[in-house]
Design an enzyme around this catalytic site. Sequence first.
Site, PDB file in Angstrom:
ATOM      1  N   ASN A   9     -28.129  30.073 -44.895  1.00 18.93           N
ATOM      2  CA  ASN A   9     -28.515  28.380 -46.392  1.00 18.93           C
ATOM      3  C   ASN A   9     -29.912  28.326 -46.099  1.00 18.93           C
ATOM      4  O   ASN A   9     -29.787  26.962 -45.673  1.00 18.93           O
ATOM      5  CB  ASN A   9     -27.780  28.184 -46.605  1.00 18.93           C
ATOM      6  CG  ASN A   9     -28.324  27.631 -48.020  1.00 18.93           C
ATOM      7  OD1 ASN A   9     -29.151  27.805 -48.484  1.00 18.93           O
ATOM      8  ND2 ASN A   9     -27.620  26.304 -48.724  1.00 18.93           N
ATOM      9  N   TRP A  10     -30.437  28.978 -45.682  1.00 18.17           N
ATOM     10  CA  TRP A  10     -32.554  28.699 -45.572  1.00 18.17           C
ATOM     11  C   TRP A  10     -32.749  27.356 -46.752  1.00 18.17           C
ATOM     12  O   TRP A  10     -33.836  26.847 -46.673  1.00 18.17           O
ATOM     13  CB  TRP A  10     -33.020  29.649 -45.250  1.00 18.17           C
ATOM     14  CG  TRP A  10     -32.875  30.134 -44.391  1.00 18.17           C
ATOM     15  CD1 TRP A  10     -31.926  30.961 -44.054  1.00 18.17           C
ATOM     16  CD2 TRP A  10     -34.150  32.156 -44.479  1.00 18.17           C
ATOM     17  NE1 TRP A  10     -32.894  31.337 -42.708  1.00 18.17           N
ATOM     18  CE2 TRP A  10     -33.442  32.131 -42.790  1.00 18.17           C
ATOM     19  CE3 TRP A  10     -35.323  32.064 -44.368  1.00 18.17           C
ATOM     20  CZ2 TRP A  10     -34.371  33.904 -42.471  1.00 18.17           C
ATOM     21  CZ3 TRP A  10     -36.051  33.354 -43.668  1.00 18.17           C
ATOM     22  CH2 TRP A  10     -35.460  33.679 -42.244  1.00 18.17           C
ATOM     23  N   GLU A  98     -26.139  21.446 -54.536  1.00 16.69           N
ATOM     24  CA  GLU A  98     -27.478  21.435 -55.289  1.00 16.69           C
ATOM     25  C   GLU A  98     -27.889  21.387 -55.967  1.00 16.69           C
ATOM     26  O   GLU A  98     -28.845  21.164 -56.833  1.00 16.69           O
ATOM     27  CB  GLU A  98     -27.978  21.653 -53.800  1.00 16.69           C
ATOM     28  CG  GLU A  98     -28.189  20.312 -52.713  1.00 16.69           C
ATOM     29  CD  GLU A  98     -28.878  21.614 -51.391  1.00 16.69           C
ATOM     30  OE1 GLU A  98     -29.349  22.653 -51.293  1.00 16.69           O
ATOM     31  OE2 GLU A  98     -28.569  20.650 -50.064  1.00 16.69           O
ATOM     32  N   GLU A 168     -17.980  22.587 -48.847  1.00 15.37           N
ATOM     33  CA  GLU A 168     -19.100  21.496 -48.184  1.00 15.37           C
ATOM     34  C   GLU A 168     -19.234  20.493 -48.826  1.00 15.37           C
ATOM     35  O   GLU A 168     -19.363  20.009 -50.172  1.00 15.37           O
ATOM     36  CB  GLU A 168     -20.093  22.708 -48.588  1.00 15.37           C
ATOM     37  CG  GLU A 168     -20.454  24.097 -48.107  1.00 15.37           C
ATOM     38  CD  GLU A 168     -22.073  24.353 -48.505  1.00 15.37           C
ATOM     39  OE1 GLU A 168     -22.560  24.576 -46.974  1.00 15.37           O
ATOM     40  OE2 GLU A 168     -22.751  24.037 -49.451  1.00 15.37           O
ATOM     41  N   GLY A 174     -26.311  17.858 -44.837  1.00 16.54           N
ATOM     42  CA  GLY A 174     -27.855  17.482 -44.457  1.00 16.54           C
ATOM     43  C   GLY A 174     -28.376  16.440 -43.665  1.00 16.54           C
ATOM     44  O   GLY A 174     -29.237  15.328 -43.484  1.00 16.54           O
ATOM     45  N   GLY A 233     -26.980  25.170 -42.726  1.00 14.81           N
ATOM     46  CA  GLY A 233     -28.469  24.947 -43.103  1.00 14.81           C
ATOM     47  C   GLY A 233     -29.495  24.530 -42.949  1.00 14.81           C
ATOM     48  O   GLY A 233     -30.111  25.875 -42.132  1.00 14.81           O
ATOM     49  N   GLY A 234     -29.211  23.715 -41.980  1.00 14.93           N
ATOM     50  CA  GLY A 234     -30.077  22.802 -41.427  1.00 14.93           C
ATOM     51  C   GLY A 234     -30.919  24.021 -40.214  1.00 14.93           C
ATOM     52  O   GLY A 234     -31.662  24.027 -39.587  1.00 14.93           O
TER      53      GLY A 234
END
Length: 261
Positions: A9-10, A98, A168, A174, A233-234
């Site tokens: 997930n960019w 988010e 999640e 993050g 993600g990251g």
Amino acid sequence: MQRKLILGNWKMHGSTESNAALLAAIRERMSRENTNVDVGVCVPAIFVEQARSALQGSAVAWGVQDVSAHVQGAFTGEISAAMVAGFQATFAIVGHSERRANHGETALVVGEKARQALVAGLVPVVCVGETLAEREAGATDAVVRAQLAAVLEAISVDDAKKIVVAYEPVWAIGTGRSASVDEAQATHAGLRSVLREYDAGLDKLRILYGGSIKPDNASALLDCDGIDGGLIGGASLKSADFISIIEAAASLHADDSLHVG
Ligand code: PGA
């Protein structure tokens, strides 16, 4: 153990230049031996064509991080599921925390987005997760069950068999603080029981874990029967980290009963 699914997930990261190198590295890894794992990247919608042209014909799938709850119309700035499907995308993340937090997406809207993704032939990756306050109040199970149930109510049983679920915890996203294996497994078991209660045929759906998966904790989290992959993600932005997570998943013994993408 099911074959794992590793999805990047960019978020709102990347540039045409940096994407080219990252996509090429992932494609190259998946052209080698030991690809006992499904892999995809969910890119910002503006980069879907770049992902398609870099990845088509490879073992790496691509997708987006959101789709509109509407089919078409006067919705300035939105992108429909059908538009995304036109770029041979496989996945559409829906209900990421988010978007729930920053864009006011309700459970009903998330259900509608999942439905639209399915109508267009995309695989919705339905994100659920509790905040820290909800966890501390002992509400984790109730929160994630309600989030998943709202999506199941919006779609047919047959369509439900095509979704991917991603647990999640908001406090793990993050932050560098992942859920422990026990915490993730306990919540996954609750989600699995919601799926089973809805329809026995949903027993094989993949439930991913997401939230600070890194190369150093990937093996421990992925080497669990109830954790069917990761939403990253990251660590999906650095080719070395993402590939090392792919390696962790590929090295696990898995059958290939559920190949997606
Ligand atoms: P993270 O993000 O891996 O950076 O914690 C996961 C996600 O939000 O999907």
